[in-house]
Design an enzyme around this catalytic site. Structure first.
Site, PDB file in Angstrom:
ATOM      1  N   THR A   1       1.156  -0.907  -0.283  1.00 51.61           N
ATOM      2  CA  THR A   1      -0.028   0.412  -0.319  1.00 51.61           C
ATOM      3  C   THR A   1       0.873   1.233  -0.134  1.00 51.61           C
ATOM      4  OG1 THR A   1      -1.686  -0.813   0.941  1.00 51.61           O
ATOM      5  CG2 THR A   1      -1.514   1.483   1.422  1.00 51.61           C
TER       6      THR A   1
ATOM      7  N   CYS B   1     -22.080  -8.399   1.729  1.00 54.30           N
ATOM      8  CA  CYS B   1     -23.080  -8.708   2.874  1.00 54.30           C
ATOM      9  C   CYS B   1     -22.038  -9.021   4.294  1.00 54.30           C
ATOM     10  CB  CYS B   1     -23.989 -10.223   2.750  1.00 54.30           C
ATOM     11  SG  CYS B   1     -25.556  -9.599   3.069  1.00 54.30           S
TER      12      CYS B   1
END
Lengths: 386, 321
Positions: free
Chosen positions: A73, A327
């Protein structure tokens, strides 16, 4: 059977050899390598060995930089924001080309740069969930500062035509960055063969420790540092060197290179066995062809069974996997990668990713096939849509 | 909350034991058939809600005693995550023994409360409240089907936040009474928007009819307008000083007239204000596209006259100079 870990695209077990190699740097050889005294200097030979291993693993040359970062990252942010400060803010260019299926660290950095006025083109994937080099060719303009395309996708395992894309960029005179996090240890990453300008990687995805990554910068290229500070890494990335992490990642890289043959033969055989086993379940769909994917990944959708529910059942039986289902996310947002593949919105609620490693065994795969089949059966007996 | 939010990935840890148990073994799963209905001496009702592509779908089966309207048996089938399955299972339990009218009053919040291990700890994390809404919706459908009425006949109020069952009226009242200025305030006062967050603004998990950002903006705008009117009504136009009169006219130009003119690229400038024989003469100069516009001397002029007249409550004559 003990727990079975089939989520190796999320993170991997640290190779016991790596753990052993890191051991001395906590309580014995804990010096800061930038100190002049022997506590500092005694770790230099070990760091040089580790750096050599990293350079060898990527086939990088003396004049190239491999900056040690805290994670991929950080590496990806360094490139994208560096290009922004260096090329875009100075007004020469204003355009970045990337894909709709990048990891959030690239996708959200691009979104941030858009808020700063940068134009970003997000290339879609084709029916094989692959980005085409031709699409990159057509997207490049004379304002393009950077093309950033991942080497292999984390969700689907699909390998992108990175050599071709890098050559397109080279021919057009545009800088090219690739997030190779999911490629290291799975495919050959040779930077003499692939003319990429920048490449990001992360130690913990190939049996190294968490908290350490790297950024390859081709000879002659410069990026302003993301982290300003001391003179570590020639001032290109400040912060006290993570000695244990560098040593661990170095060895992990060497082991990854050494095991590339095993990965492509044995891990691939086990993945194919798993995939064949799961394809015996009726009405399932696997994303993309297996010859286009890294050897360790299968992404499968079971019709009528919601992803988080299936993940729950697998976990109950001791199997760790991953789902892109809306979900299962904190935000209830469907995974953008799964959405981008565009194989129908059902898929954004039913997909399960299973990812192996060289530590996965045949017994584990046999058990996983059996357990997965049972779980799919149970949930289909409850399902109102199957 | 910051400290507890930083690590993340706590979704499953926040499920109650009851949710986990019902997910693992939903005792009401399955179907009821005409044969079952006959055996129980009742009427079979089957209601469907949702779709696989939405991520949630549930089918509810009832056997209802036609004489007493009491639900004698309930079963479900569900495509959905663990909490959707657990909620459907609990919802089926809650239906049995109730009359159809009583069942119609079961909300997703009743289902969630019944799934709690202890009264004060929520059974599911906030974003998962969304999954229990399906249970509420499918009951409504079953009721409508049993009674043979349109679903809309059962809707009594407009619900903005489905997860927390917060109505439009409640939200508007909260904004007005407490002078709320942000969406966070609304969530703090009413709980609306504190769950799956779909109702906060477009672009969330689900498309909604009403969004909190719009409700807040519209309600605030209405409040501002009322405040302005209230301020003006306290003083008759004719008794204002000249400066206040000019300001009052400017305000109406800004709020009610200039946006209209700007839409066509025009504008108007207040030049002078004269009064004679109970008529207020307002001199204006047209700007932008209004200059030379054929209707500037006719329709536009009379529109400005009408609006100013209504707002100020005096006879107005507008003169373009």
């Amino acid at each position: 059977m003990d727990r079975i870990y089939l989520d190796n695209n999320a993170t991997t077990i640290v190779d016991p050899l790596v753990k052993q190699a890191m051991e001395p740097y906590w309580c014995e050889r804990y010096g800061n390598p930038n100190s002049l005294h022997t506590f500092g200097t005694e770790v230099h030979p070990d760091l040089r060995i580790a750096m050599n291993r990293l350079y060898r693993g990527l086939n990088a040359q003396e004049g190239d930089d491999i900056l040690i970062t805290s994670c991929a990252t950080e590496s990806n942010n360094t490139v994208l924001k560096g290009i922004y400060f260096d090329l875009i803010k100075k007004g020469k260019k204003n355009h970045i080309v990337t894909t709709t299926v990048e990891h959030p660290c690239v996708a959200n950095s691009c979104k941030f740069l858009e808020s700063q006025g940068v134009k970003v083109t997000y290339l879609p994937v084709n029916a094989d969930a692959r980005v085409e080099a031709d699409a990159v060719r057509h997207a490049i303009t004379d304002k393009t500062a950077l093309v950033s395309v991942m080497w292999a996708n984390n969700e689907t395992g699909v390998i992108f035509p990175i050599k071709e894309i890098a050559e397109v960029c080279k021919a057009k005179g545009v800088l090219f960055h690739t997030d190779a996090v999911q490629a290291i240890g799975k495919v050959r990453v040779d930077l003499q063969d692939v003319p990429a300008d920048f490449l990001s990687l992360s130690g913990h995805k190939f049996h190294g420790p968490k908290g350490v990554g790297a950024l390859f910068v081709r000879k002659g290229l410069k990026l302003p540092p993301l982290l300003h500070g001391g003179e570590q890494m020639s001032g290109k990335r400040a912060g006290t060197l993570n000695v244990a992490g560098i040593v661990g990642m170095g060895l992990a890289m060497e082991l990854a290179s050494d095991n590339l043959g095993y990965e492509n033969k044995e891990v691939r055989r086990l993945r194919d066995k798993l995939e064949d086993g799961l394809l015996k379940i009726k009405d399932v769909l696997v994303i993309s062809r297996r010859e286009l994917r890294v050897p360790n990944t299968v992404f499968i959708s079971v019709r009528g069974v919601e992803g988080e529910a299936l993940l729950w059942d697998l976990n109950k039986s001791g199997i760790a996997a991953s789902t892109g289902s809306a979900c299962a996310s904190e935000s209830l947002e469907a995974n953008p990668v799964i959405k981008a593949i565009g194989l129908g919105s059902e898929l954004s609620h039913t997909g399960i990713r299973l990812s192996l490693s060289r530590f996965t065994t045949e017994e584990e795969i046999d058990f996983a096939i059996k357990t997965f089949t049972e779980a799919a059966g149970r949930l289909r007996s409850i399902s109102s849509t199957y | 909350m910051a400290k507890n939010d930083l690590i993340g990935g706590a979704l499953w840890e926040a499920y109650s034991k009851k949710v986990a148990a019902r997910m693992d073994n939903p005792k009401n799963r399955g179907e009821l058939t005409e044969a079952d209905a006959k055996k129980l001496g009742g009427k079979l009702v089957i209601a469907d809600h949702g779709a696989e592509s939405c991520g949630d779908a549930v089918r509810l089966y009832w056997v209802v005693d036609a004489k007493t309207n009491v639900i004698k048996a309930a079963r479900f089938k569900s495509f959905g995550c663990g909490t959707a399955i657990a909620s459907s299972d609990m919802m089926s339990d809650l239906c049995v023994g109730k009359t159809v009218d009583e069942a119609a009053k079961i909300t997703n919040i009743d289902v969630e409360k019944a799934l709690r291990d202890t009264p004060e700890t929520p059974a599911v994390p906030p974003q998962k409240m969304h999954c229990s809404v399906m249970a509420y919706d499918v009951i409504k459908k079953a009721v409508a089907q049993y009674k043979g009425v349109d679903l809309s006949a059962l809707e009594t109020e407009t619900i903005v936040c489905e997860c927390g069952r917060v109505s439009l009226g409640t939200i508007v009242d909260a904004i007005r009474l407490n002078d709320l200025k942000t969406v966070e305030d609304i969530t703090h006062y009413t709980k609306a928007g504190g769950f799956c967050k779909s109702c906060i603004a477009p672009g969330g998990h689900e498309k909604r009819q009403h969004y909190l950002v719009d409700i807040l903006r519209d309600t605030r705008a209405a409040m501002e307008k009322e405040k302005l009117h209230a301020g003006m009504e306290t003083q008759e136009f004719s008794s204002m000083t000249l400066v206040r009169k000019l300001k009052a006219v400017e305000k109406i130009l800004n709020e009610d007239l200039r946006p209209m003119l700007a839409a066509d690229g025009g504008d108007v400038e207040l030049v002078d204000l004269k009064e004679s024989a109970g008529v207020v003469e307002i001199h204006v100069q047209y700007r932008g596209a209004c200059m030379g516009c054929p209707s500037a001397g006719t329709n536009t002029l009379s529109a400005i006259e009408t609006v100013l007249g209504q707002k100020l409550g005096v006879k107005i004559k507008v003169v373009a100079v």
